[in-house]
Enzyme design. Sequence first.
Site, PDB file in Angstrom:
ATOM      1  N   HIS A  29       0.738  -1.155   0.178  1.00 29.27           N
ATOM      2  CA  HIS A  29       0.243  -0.164   0.175  1.00 29.27           C
ATOM      3  C   HIS A  29       0.555   1.553  -0.119  1.00 29.27           C
ATOM      4  CE1 HIS A  29      -3.091  -3.244   2.119  1.00 29.27           C
ATOM      5  NE2 HIS A  29      -3.329  -2.835   1.020  1.00 29.27           N
ATOM      6  N   LYS A  53     -16.301  -6.792   6.432  1.00 27.47           N
ATOM      7  CA  LYS A  53     -15.703  -8.300   6.708  1.00 27.47           C
ATOM      8  C   LYS A  53     -15.425  -7.393   8.428  1.00 27.47           C
ATOM      9  CE  LYS A  53     -12.050  -6.832   3.823  1.00 27.47           C
ATOM     10  NZ  LYS A  53     -11.556  -6.951   2.230  1.00 27.47           N
ATOM     11  N   ARG A 102      -2.796  -6.431  -8.197  1.00 32.15           N
ATOM     12  CA  ARG A 102      -0.816  -7.342  -8.251  1.00 32.15           C
ATOM     13  C   ARG A 102      -0.570  -8.502  -9.112  1.00 32.15           C
ATOM     14  NH1 ARG A 102      -2.568  -8.273  -2.290  1.00 32.15           N
ATOM     15  NH2 ARG A 102      -4.673  -8.571  -2.982  1.00 32.15           N
ATOM     16  N   SER A 140      -3.020  -7.620   2.798  1.00 28.43           N
ATOM     17  CA  SER A 140      -3.581  -7.658   4.596  1.00 28.43           C
ATOM     18  C   SER A 140      -3.411  -9.047   5.109  1.00 28.43           C
ATOM     19  CB  SER A 140      -4.369  -6.826   4.432  1.00 28.43           C
ATOM     20  OG  SER A 140      -4.042  -5.403   4.270  1.00 28.43           O
TER      21      SER A 140
HETATM   22  O1  PNS Z   1      -8.806  -3.248   0.293  1.00 27.60           O
HETATM   23  P1  PNS Z   1     -10.484  -3.590   0.378  1.00 27.60           P
HETATM   24  O2  PNS Z   1     -11.138  -4.799   1.425  1.00 27.60           O
HETATM   25  O3  PNS Z   1     -10.335  -4.747  -0.691  1.00 27.60           O
HETATM   26  O4  PNS Z   1     -11.288  -2.614  -0.099  1.00 27.60           O
HETATM   27  C1  PNS Z   1     -12.828  -2.820  -0.598  1.00 27.60           C
HETATM   28  C2  PNS Z   1     -13.070  -1.124  -0.685  1.00 27.60           C
HETATM   29  C3  PNS Z   1     -13.157  -1.201   1.601  1.00 27.60           C
HETATM   30  C4  PNS Z   1     -12.562  -0.183  -1.211  1.00 27.60           C
HETATM   31  C5  PNS Z   1     -14.698  -1.678  -0.820  1.00 27.60           C
HETATM   32  O5  PNS Z   1     -15.612  -3.050  -0.076  1.00 27.60           O
HETATM   33  C6  PNS Z   1     -15.650  -0.629  -0.719  1.00 27.60           C
HETATM   34  O6  PNS Z   1     -15.554   0.638  -1.777  1.00 27.60           O
HETATM   35  N1  PNS Z   1     -16.658  -0.828   0.812  1.00 27.60           N
HETATM   36  C7  PNS Z   1     -17.320   0.401   1.056  1.00 27.60           C
HETATM   37  C8  PNS Z   1     -18.921   0.333   0.587  1.00 27.60           C
HETATM   38  C9  PNS Z   1     -18.864  -0.162  -1.299  1.00 27.60           C
HETATM   39  O7  PNS Z   1     -19.046   1.240  -0.893  1.00 27.60           O
HETATM   40  N2  PNS Z   1     -19.006  -1.098  -1.395  1.00 27.60           N
HETATM   41  C10 PNS Z   1     -19.722  -0.940  -3.222  1.00 27.60           C
HETATM   42  C11 PNS Z   1     -17.925  -0.684  -3.972  1.00 27.60           C
HETATM   43  S1  PNS Z   1     -18.609  -2.718  -5.539  1.00 27.60           S
END
Ligand code: PNS
Length: 183
Positions: A29, A53, A102, A140
């Site tokens: 990151h 999660k 990645r 992570s």
């Molecule tokens: O690091 P991650 O867990 O892959 O990040 C995912 C994240 C937090 C960016 C994504 O789950 C998110 O944007 N969550 C907020 C809820 C949302 O807007 N969901 C719709 C997008 S598909």
Amino acid sequence: MNEKMKGGKNDMGKVAIYPGSFDPLTYGHIDIVERALEIFDKVILAIAHDAEKKSLFTVEERVEMAKMIFKDSPNLIVDSFKGLLVTYVEKTNAKVLLRGLRATSDFEYEFHMASMNRSLSTHLDTLFMMTSKDYFFVSSRTIKEVAKLGGTVEGLVPDLVARRLKEKFKLPVAKKRLIGWDD
Ligand code: PNS
């Protein structure tokens, strides 16, 4: 969110929002942030509250660690958000979401997420940066698994994160020597 983070044409220049769970933050990151800061005037690291999660670190812990890690990067702003990402982004006026990629295995998830966000907010684009070769295997999730089982995550996460992981998993943390080596 403070006024400076609104990211309008006249206040912050070009702003990118780098959203994620960052549970915890890894050198993968950090590498993306450092490269993004070469391109954008400001990058907002937007740390998601637990949505789908359950995270290991609370959002407050993740924000605190990120602020310490980026304390010498004035153009990197650490923030957190709850709910839909696009709703958060709309409040900032930023037009760009940033995500690290990645491997091809990341692609499908990222493609769905970027497409959904684009459908929710048509003026929002997601830009992807390829993870540097040194970190393409770092996630992570695997960091947590290795740390939990007592393996070393040195060189893959900042020392602060490695220490916090040990504390979380109740593993011995090497005490910093406070006295000279000759004592
Ligand atoms: O690091 P991650 O867990 O892959 O990040 C995912 C994240 C937090 C960016 C994504 O789950 C998110 O944007 N969550 C907020 C809820 C949302 O807007 N969901 C719709 C997008 S598909």
